[in-house]
Design a protein around this motif. Sequence first.
Motif, PDB file in Angstrom:
ATOM      1  N   HIS A  67       0.850  -1.183   0.000  1.00 42.79           N
ATOM      2  CA  HIS A  67       0.000   0.000   0.000  1.00 42.79           C
ATOM      3  C   HIS A  67       0.890   1.240   0.000  1.00 42.79           C
ATOM      4  O   HIS A  67       1.729   1.406   0.891  1.00 42.79           O
ATOM      5  N   ILE A  68       0.726   2.088  -1.002  1.00 41.22           N
ATOM      6  CA  ILE A  68       1.523   3.308  -1.081  1.00 41.22           C
ATOM      7  C   ILE A  68       1.297   4.158   0.165  1.00 41.22           C
ATOM      8  O   ILE A  68       2.229   4.731   0.734  1.00 41.22           O
ATOM      9  N   TYR A  69       0.050   4.236   0.594  1.00 43.43           N
ATOM     10  CA  TYR A  69      -0.264   4.847   1.893  1.00 43.43           C
ATOM     11  C   TYR A  69      -0.479   3.673   2.851  1.00 43.43           C
ATOM     12  O   TYR A  69      -1.521   3.023   2.818  1.00 43.43           O
ATOM     13  N   PRO A  70       0.504   3.355   3.692  1.00 45.00           N
ATOM     14  CA  PRO A  70       0.458   2.133   4.492  1.00 45.00           C
ATOM     15  C   PRO A  70      -0.781   2.036   5.383  1.00 45.00           C
ATOM     16  O   PRO A  70      -1.276   3.033   5.913  1.00 45.00           O
ATOM     17  N   LEU A  71      -1.266   0.806   5.537  1.00 47.04           N
ATOM     18  CA  LEU A  71      -2.463   0.572   6.337  1.00 47.04           C
ATOM     19  C   LEU A  71      -2.265   0.975   7.799  1.00 47.04           C
ATOM     20  O   LEU A  71      -3.204   1.444   8.444  1.00 47.04           O
ATOM     21  N   ASP A 148       3.986   8.584  -9.510  1.00 46.07           N
ATOM     22  CA  ASP A 148       2.920   7.638  -9.157  1.00 46.07           C
ATOM     23  C   ASP A 148       2.642   7.698  -7.659  1.00 46.07           C
ATOM     24  O   ASP A 148       1.485   7.717  -7.226  1.00 46.07           O
ATOM     25  N   VAL A 149       3.723   7.707  -6.868  1.00 43.80           N
ATOM     26  CA  VAL A 149       3.593   7.787  -5.415  1.00 43.80           C
ATOM     27  C   VAL A 149       2.916   9.095  -5.021  1.00 43.80           C
ATOM     28  O   VAL A 149       1.996   9.119  -4.199  1.00 43.80           O
ATOM     29  N   ALA A 150       3.369  10.187  -5.609  1.00 40.25           N
ATOM     30  CA  ALA A 150       2.837  11.507  -5.269  1.00 40.25           C
ATOM     31  C   ALA A 150       1.353  11.616  -5.581  1.00 40.25           C
ATOM     32  O   ALA A 150       0.561  12.134  -4.776  1.00 40.25           O
ATOM     33  N   ARG A 151       0.943  11.120  -6.734  1.00 38.79           N
ATOM     34  CA  ARG A 151      -0.458  11.236  -7.127  1.00 38.79           C
ATOM     35  C   ARG A 151      -1.367  10.327  -6.296  1.00 38.79           C
ATOM     36  O   ARG A 151      -2.526  10.667  -6.032  1.00 38.79           O
ATOM     37  N   THR A 152      -0.833   9.197  -5.855  1.00 37.17           N
ATOM     38  CA  THR A 152      -1.605   8.345  -4.945  1.00 37.17           C
ATOM     39  C   THR A 152      -1.711   8.995  -3.577  1.00 37.17           C
ATOM     40  O   THR A 152      -2.775   8.962  -2.941  1.00 37.17           O
ATOM     41  N   ASP A 173       6.525  18.261  -6.315  1.00 38.04           N
ATOM     42  CA  ASP A 173       7.702  18.278  -7.184  1.00 38.04           C
ATOM     43  C   ASP A 173       7.870  16.933  -7.885  1.00 38.04           C
ATOM     44  O   ASP A 173       8.168  16.880  -9.081  1.00 38.04           O
ATOM     45  N   TRP A 174       7.645  15.841  -7.161  1.00 37.10           N
ATOM     46  CA  TRP A 174       7.742  14.508  -7.761  1.00 37.10           C
ATOM     47  C   TRP A 174       6.722  14.344  -8.891  1.00 37.10           C
ATOM     48  O   TRP A 174       7.031  13.790  -9.942  1.00 37.10           O
ATOM     49  N   SER A 175       5.511  14.824  -8.665  1.00 34.96           N
ATOM     50  CA  SER A 175       4.472  14.700  -9.682  1.00 34.96           C
ATOM     51  C   SER A 175       4.827  15.492 -10.939  1.00 34.96           C
ATOM     52  O   SER A 175       4.583  15.047 -12.070  1.00 34.96           O
ATOM     53  N   ARG A 176       5.434  16.656 -10.734  1.00 36.06           N
ATOM     54  CA  ARG A 176       5.821  17.493 -11.875  1.00 36.06           C
ATOM     55  C   ARG A 176       6.960  16.847 -12.673  1.00 36.06           C
ATOM     56  O   ARG A 176       6.953  16.854 -13.912  1.00 36.06           O
ATOM     57  N   PRO A 200      -8.336  11.543  -9.709  1.00 37.74           N
ATOM     58  CA  PRO A 200      -8.265  12.724 -10.571  1.00 37.74           C
ATOM     59  C   PRO A 200      -6.864  13.289 -10.732  1.00 37.74           C
ATOM     60  O   PRO A 200      -6.594  14.025 -11.674  1.00 37.74           O
ATOM     61  N   PHE A 201      -5.957  12.928  -9.826  1.00 39.18           N
ATOM     62  CA  PHE A 201      -4.593  13.442  -9.907  1.00 39.18           C
ATOM     63  C   PHE A 201      -3.776  12.715 -10.965  1.00 39.18           C
ATOM     64  O   PHE A 201      -2.696  13.176 -11.333  1.00 39.18           O
ATOM     65  N   VAL A 202      -4.295  11.587 -11.442  1.00 39.12           N
ATOM     66  CA  VAL A 202      -3.673  10.892 -12.571  1.00 39.12           C
ATOM     67  C   VAL A 202      -4.216  11.456 -13.881  1.00 39.12           C
ATOM     68  O   VAL A 202      -3.459  11.737 -14.813  1.00 39.12           O
TER      69      VAL A 202
END
Length: 211
Positions: A67-71, A148-152, A173-176, A200-202
């Motif tokens: 999980h990118i955002y850990p449980l 990918d991490v940033a948008r998630t 910055d990562w997303s950009r 929506p961020f993707v």
Amino acid sequence: MKKIISIPTTLSLILSTGLVIGQNTRFSDPETVVKDEFWGNLYSEGGTSFFCNTPFKTKGFMMTDGHIYPLADIRTALDCGTNSQCKQDNRYRQIASDLHNMVPVRNRLEMRRRTARYENLGETIAMDECGIRESHLFFEPPERIKGDVARTMAYMADTYGLPWLGSPPVFKDWSRLDPPDDQELTRHRRIAEIQGNENPFVTNPDLINRL
């Protein structure tokens, strides 16, 4: 007393496709989703591990659902108690069932990064063979998936009202620097079809700058 986390509604719109920009409302049984939808549907024919880009044909014993955002951080944010207690919390079950936050990860790596915070660690920390930098409780993903991490992370923070697991300017910055590529867009479309809602961020990466 439990913390009450509100659900932002700014981006909760119905799309002409029938998909929703907002939270997962289709699934609320994490174990079933992992078995039937994640491994049994999304990755039924194999794929590549998220952080290391290692091909796999079946889950086997080397891979797990990461999980990118850990449980553990979701449980902390919801203040729903222990793992067993949180499994009885409908709100937690809904968030933990969200496929947009699930990725295939090698077991050993997932164990190491579960409590880490995302950060730029710089060249003083050597990369491993996957392009990952780690230091104590900090984790810097490979360049190819930083976006990918940033948008998630933006999706989880905005959709479910969860705290950022790192500095928002770093994620922006990562997303950009790493805009959505074909692999991310293809995965996103498959999840949207299965789960019924978009990230929506993707589809519109510039949205992250409004947070």
